[in-house]
Design an enzyme around this catalytic site. Structure first.
Site, PDB file in Angstrom:
ATOM      1  N   CYS A  93       0.829  -1.113   0.155  1.00  0.00           N
ATOM      2  CA  CYS A  93      -0.118  -0.016  -0.108  1.00  0.00           C
ATOM      3  C   CYS A  93       0.775   1.206   0.156  1.00  0.00           C
ATOM      4  O   CYS A  93       0.480   2.442  -0.335  1.00  0.00           O
ATOM      5  CB  CYS A  93      -0.958  -0.058   1.453  1.00  0.00           C
ATOM      6  SG  CYS A  93      -2.083  -1.175   1.256  1.00  0.00           S
ATOM      7  N   HIS A 351      -8.732   3.697  -2.363  1.00  0.00           N
ATOM      8  CA  HIS A 351      -7.311   3.403  -1.891  1.00  0.00           C
ATOM      9  C   HIS A 351      -6.757   2.477  -3.036  1.00  0.00           C
ATOM     10  O   HIS A 351      -6.704   1.157  -3.183  1.00  0.00           O
ATOM     11  CB  HIS A 351      -7.367   2.461  -0.725  1.00  0.00           C
ATOM     12  CG  HIS A 351      -6.010   1.726  -0.235  1.00  0.00           C
ATOM     13  ND1 HIS A 351      -5.001   2.367  -0.456  1.00  0.00           N
ATOM     14  CD2 HIS A 351      -5.631   0.815   0.557  1.00  0.00           C
ATOM     15  CE1 HIS A 351      -3.808   1.917  -0.197  1.00  0.00           C
ATOM     16  NE2 HIS A 351      -4.310   0.865   0.840  1.00  0.00           N
ATOM     17  N   CYS A 381      -0.129   2.027   6.468  1.00  0.00           N
ATOM     18  CA  CYS A 381       0.181   0.722   6.926  1.00  0.00           C
ATOM     19  C   CYS A 381       0.462  -0.216   5.503  1.00  0.00           C
ATOM     20  O   CYS A 381      -0.332   0.187   4.506  1.00  0.00           O
ATOM     21  CB  CYS A 381      -0.898   0.328   7.819  1.00  0.00           C
ATOM     22  SG  CYS A 381      -2.417   0.278   7.060  1.00  0.00           S
TER      23      CYS A 381
END
Length: 396
Positions: A93, A351, A381
């Site tokens: 991510c 996202h 994270c």
């Protein structure tokens, strides 16, 4: 020249499209999606693309249309000179946040004068996990270290919610607030400085984030069912109440973003006015079962290295992969809730995995500027139990 100052000239992003076959950006090849933000970035700044030393891009699902170094494909698609190199990296991510860190660190070390950090993810065209489908991640050595096996990020979020005591109501309240802040920001033009219009094959144009749901309420979210529970997992983790739903998680998303980074000397030479500088960086590993808690040691490292206190920072972007993550960060640091994802976060804005780091950077920079502030912090994270943290300082 070593120890140069790395500055941000501009950051742009596409709107967030739903990462499903009927999403507004789903008909656009991911290389074209990324090429669009690259073109907008150089168009807005007027920079000669021939002076770009490198383009560092983040992408997580590097298979299918996103395979084969998609950043280089996008650079060629954008019409940049063939002499401009490019590389694609994967820190899950945090891929494009790491791209920005590598870009800035290259400038600081003297390896680069001018570089673009960027990212892309088309979750509609390269579905999450399609690059590892059927593969065993890790062999006997990993299995020996973690004999019970690791879990996916959704289950990790469940474990965090349970361990830190976040109720389903708290998670849904937070998610509704994210949509509310994002809807307000969109309606009041807060994203105008970072968003670009994306042409579509039907001669239309996408100009707004598709993932924001105005009117989202905790009551509506409370009706959704948990999405990560299975009988096997319920037997393994009998303590879990299974609180993570599609509503208090970030949605599957298509998107791209890019930042123009250079030395302060190069900016002066090119007649460009930098908006901010990179102040400090940190990266940390954490328990891969909980996976998403690395934002805590990464932030502590960042604050220790920077000498800047949390109270001195004007806005915090903590990626909302799942609602327990920003809540955990806020609780651990006693952070001011009004400074935390004040324009909404990934629960509302989406996202797009490989793009999220530079998307957060765009939103953070615009927020700190709008507040007349000085410092902005972002932390992300990441799958596998790592996290990035970055501190920027706005220049006047």
């Amino acid at each position: 020249m070593a120890n140069a100052e790395a500055v941000i000239v501009d950051v742009v992003r596409t709107p967030s499209g739903r990462g499903k076959p009927d999403g507004e950006l789903s008909d656009i090849h991911p290389a074209d999606l990324l090429a669009g933000v690259l073109l907008e970035l150089v168009g807005r700044t007027g920079i000669d693309t021939a002076v770009i030393d490198d383009v560092i891009g983040g992408c997580v699902t590097q298979s299918g249309e996103q395979a084969g170094n998609i950043t280089r494909t996008a650079v060629l698609s954008a019409g940049f000179p063939e002499s401009v190199p490019a590389v694609t990296i994967d820190r899950q991510c945090g891929s494009s946040q790491q791209a920005a860190a590598f870009a800035a660190q290259g400038v600081i070390s003297g390896a680069y004068d001018v570089v673009i950090a960027c990212g892309v993810e088309s979750m509609s065209r390269a579905p999450m996990g399609s690059n590892v489908q059927g593969a065993r991640l890790g062999g006997e050595l990993l299995a020996g270290r973690y004999p019970d096996g690791l879990v996916n990020q959704g289950v990790a979020a469940e474990l965090i919610a349970d361990r830190w005591g976040f109720s389903r109501a708290q998670l849904d309240d937070y998610a509704a607030e994210s949509h509310g802040r994002a809807a307000w920001s969109a309606a009041n033009g807060a994203y105008d400085g970072e968003l670009i219009a994306v042409p579509t094959p039907d001669s239309g144009s996408v100009i707004a984030d598709e993932t924001i749901r105005p009117g989202t309420t905790p009551e509506k979210l409370a009706q959704l069912q948990p999405v990560f529970r299975t009988e096997r997992l319920a037997q393994r983790f009998p303590q879990l109440e299974w609180r993570i739903t599609a509503g208090n998680s970030s949605p599957l998303t298509d998107g791209a973003s890019a930042a123009l980074i250079m030395s302060a000397d190069a900016a002066k030479r090119l007649g460009l006015h930098p908006r901010a500088r990179f102040h400090s960086f940190a990266v940390a590993g954490s328990d891969p079962l909980l996976m998403l808690t690395g934002i805590l040691p990464a932030t502590r490292k960042l604050l220790d290295r920077s000498g800047v206190s949390l109270d001195e920072i004007d806005a915090y972007e903590v990626n909302e992969a799942f609602a327990p993550i920003p809540l955990l960060w806020q609780q651990e640091f006693g952070a001011d809730a009004s400074k935390l994802n004040p324009r909404g976060g990934a629960i509302a804005l989406g996202h797009a995995l490989g793009s999220s780091g530079t998307r957060l950077l765009a939103t953070l920079l615009n927020e700190v500027e709008a507040r007349g502030g000085r410092y902005g912090l972002q932390t992300m994270c990441e799958g596998g139990g790592t996290a990035n943290a970055t501190l920027i300082e706005v220049l006047r």
